[in-house]
Write a protein that holds these residues in place. Structure first.
Motif, PDB file in Angstrom:
ATOM      1  N   THR A   1      70.148  20.171  -4.343  1.00 54.25           N
ATOM      2  CA  THR A   1      69.021  19.883  -3.485  1.00 54.25           C
ATOM      3  C   THR A   1      68.075  20.958  -3.766  1.00 54.25           C
ATOM      4  OG1 THR A   1      70.396  18.724  -1.834  1.00 54.25           O
ATOM      5  CG2 THR A   1      67.975  19.542  -1.345  1.00 54.25           C
ATOM      6  N   THR A   2      68.635  22.328  -3.820  1.00 52.40           N
ATOM      7  CA  THR A   2      67.970  23.513  -4.042  1.00 52.40           C
ATOM      8  C   THR A   2      67.276  23.365  -5.443  1.00 52.40           C
ATOM      9  OG1 THR A   2      69.423  24.719  -2.499  1.00 52.40           O
ATOM     10  CG2 THR A   2      67.980  25.982  -4.064  1.00 52.40           C
TER      11      THR A   2
ATOM     12  N   ALA B   1      65.580  20.461   3.845  1.00 55.36           N
ATOM     13  CA  ALA B   1      65.916  19.164   2.821  1.00 55.36           C
ATOM     14  C   ALA B   1      67.319  19.504   2.571  1.00 55.36           C
ATOM     15  CB  ALA B   1      65.166  19.341   1.356  1.00 55.36           C
ATOM     16  N   VAL B   2      67.739  20.749   2.294  1.00 54.41           N
ATOM     17  CA  VAL B   2      69.095  20.864   2.026  1.00 54.41           C
ATOM     18  C   VAL B   2      70.105  20.148   3.300  1.00 54.41           C
ATOM     19  CG1 VAL B   2      71.262  22.616   1.703  1.00 54.41           C
ATOM     20  CG2 VAL B   2      68.985  22.735   0.184  1.00 54.41           C
TER      21      VAL B   2
ATOM     22  N   ASP C   1      69.269  18.104   5.516  1.00 55.34           N
ATOM     23  CA  ASP C   1      69.157  16.850   5.782  1.00 55.34           C
ATOM     24  C   ASP C   1      70.226  16.030   4.630  1.00 55.34           C
ATOM     25  OD1 ASP C   1      67.392  16.698   7.623  1.00 55.34           O
ATOM     26  OD2 ASP C   1      65.595  16.308   5.972  1.00 55.34           O
ATOM     27  N   ALA C   2      70.401  16.691   3.419  1.00 54.34           N
ATOM     28  CA  ALA C   2      71.335  16.030   2.516  1.00 54.34           C
ATOM     29  C   ALA C   2      72.558  16.292   2.949  1.00 54.34           C
ATOM     30  CB  ALA C   2      70.945  16.831   1.174  1.00 54.34           C
ATOM     31  N   VAL C   3      73.079  17.256   3.285  1.00 58.72           N
ATOM     32  CA  VAL C   3      74.431  17.820   3.961  1.00 58.72           C
ATOM     33  C   VAL C   3      74.703  16.966   5.097  1.00 58.72           C
ATOM     34  CG1 VAL C   3      75.802  19.724   4.838  1.00 58.72           C
ATOM     35  CG2 VAL C   3      74.393  20.144   2.975  1.00 58.72           C
ATOM     36  N   GLU C   4      73.803  16.763   5.946  1.00 61.91           N
ATOM     37  CA  GLU C   4      74.138  15.852   7.038  1.00 61.91           C
ATOM     38  C   GLU C   4      74.358  14.648   6.565  1.00 61.91           C
ATOM     39  OE1 GLU C   4      74.123  16.519  10.746  1.00 61.91           O
ATOM     40  OE2 GLU C   4      74.569  18.452   9.891  1.00 61.91           O
TER      41      GLU C   4
ATOM     42  N   ASP D   1      74.979  29.131   7.476  1.00 64.23           N
ATOM     43  CA  ASP D   1      75.688  29.023   6.046  1.00 64.23           C
ATOM     44  C   ASP D   1      74.545  28.515   4.862  1.00 64.23           C
ATOM     45  OD1 ASP D   1      78.204  30.054   6.715  1.00 64.23           O
ATOM     46  OD2 ASP D   1      78.868  28.059   7.024  1.00 64.23           O
ATOM     47  N   ILE D   2      73.874  27.531   5.373  1.00 67.11           N
ATOM     48  CA  ILE D   2      73.096  27.032   4.193  1.00 67.11           C
ATOM     49  C   ILE D   2      72.029  28.042   3.715  1.00 67.11           C
ATOM     50  CG2 ILE D   2      71.072  25.306   4.011  1.00 67.11           C
ATOM     51  CD1 ILE D   2      72.630  23.232   5.671  1.00 67.11           C
TER      52      ILE D   2
END
Length: 324
Positions: free
Chosen positions: A47-48, A107-108, A110-113, A124-125
């Motif tokens: 995502t990053t 955005a990161v 949201d993707a992890v969730e 941590d993100i």
């Protein structure tokens, strides 16, 4: 008698093991999410990368975001929280108003969730993204211990970051208060190899250093001429590259600039006023194999341990900008 001594030995050993386990459980560790969210680092990286590939200039601000988070209330994601009607959050403090890249963190998250709801903290993100953006602009890659939890307090009034106007004594004291060494100071300052700086953070050095319309004598006069072209007197919106010509690549050029009296901030120039930091700069620019990359990873891990919340402290935010 022998059996009794043997029993006491095993009992003591068992207690020690339990203590060791409990202390490890309360701290950070590499692979903290190996069972609860095994793909988290791959998701963060992918995502990053989708942002940095289009806007590599975000790498500097996202690295700085981790620094700004950790130096206020510890690495607890408090810098991400929005203000409310009754509270001005850290985002509103002057040093944080130039931070960019919050959309990347969101955005990161949201993707992890989607993959692991309610498991991975925003704190941590921020730490993982900081590592990844450095790696994506040709910098080092280090293992990030995780297990941080998110704070629920964020106050603009508490923001007291090391400013670009500090001298070496003040810088050393500021870092020491956070458990960071003089070496950490000079190593983490090397992060200025990427990113930009707005004119007000250094304009006093080129226009009015002591209040008499003079310039900073520690700054290269030729560089002052260059900076005056970029930043007219009173300009508060323009910016310059902190590492001209190399601001999107993580390398050791920053130390070359500092050694030539072209460090942009007073805090950069101050690194020449201490024997330990000056020697470190010399080693990085004169060595065939500089230690900076390895040192930077080590200092980032150390910084990432400042005031962390673990165990049952804090929370795991669903959205990084608001508490649950």
């Amino acid at each position: 008698m022998a059996l009794r001594l043997l029993f006491k030995f095993f009992l003591s050993f068992a207690v020690a093991l339990c203590y060791l386990h409990s202390t490890n459980a309360q701290g950070l560790k590499v692979g903290f999410y190996s069972k609860t969210c095994p793909d988290v680092e791959a998701i963060v990286q992918k995502t990053t990368a989708s942002f940095i590939s289009r806007a590599p200039s975000l790498s500097g601000p996202l690295l700085r975001m981790h620094f700004h988070d950790c130096f206020v209330r510890g690495c607890d994601g408090s810098v991400l929280l929005n203000s409310t009607k009754s509270n001005q959050a850290e985002k509103e403090a002057v040093p944080n108003q130039s931070l960019r890249g919050f959309q990347v963190i969101d955005a990161v998250k949201d993707a992890v969730e989607k993959e692991c709801p309610g498991v991975v903290s925003c704190a941590d993100i921020v730490a993982l993204v900081a590592r990844d953006v450095v790696s994506m602009v040709r910098g080092p890659h280090w293992k990030v211990p995780t297990g941080r939890r998110d704070g629920v307090v964020s106050r603009a009034s508490e923001v007291n970051l090391p400013s670009p106007f500090l001298n070496i004594t003040q810088l050393k004291a500021s870092f020491s208060q956070k458990g960071l060494s003089v070496k950490d100071l000079v190593v983490l300052s090397g992060g200025h190899t990427i990113g930009i700086a707005h004119c007000p953070t250094f304009s006093n050095r080129i226009y009015n250093f002591t209040g008499k319309g003079d310039t900073d004598p520690t700054l290269d006069p030729n560089y002052i001429t260059h900076l005056r072209i970029k930043c007219k007197q009173g300009d508060v919106t323009s910016f310059v590259q902190m590492d001209p010509g190399s601001s999107k690549i993580f390398d050791t050029d920053y130390y070359k600039l500092v050694s030539k009296r072209r460090g942009l901030f007073q805090s950069d120039a101050a690194l020449l006023d201490d024997d330990e930091t000056k020697v470190y700069i010399g080693l990085q620019i004169n060595s065939a194999q500089p230690s900076f990359f390895n040192d930077f990873g080590e200092s980032m891990v150390k910084m990432g341990n400042i005031g962390v919340l673990t165990g049952k402290a804090g929370e795991i935010r669903k959205k990084c900008a608001v508490i649950n």
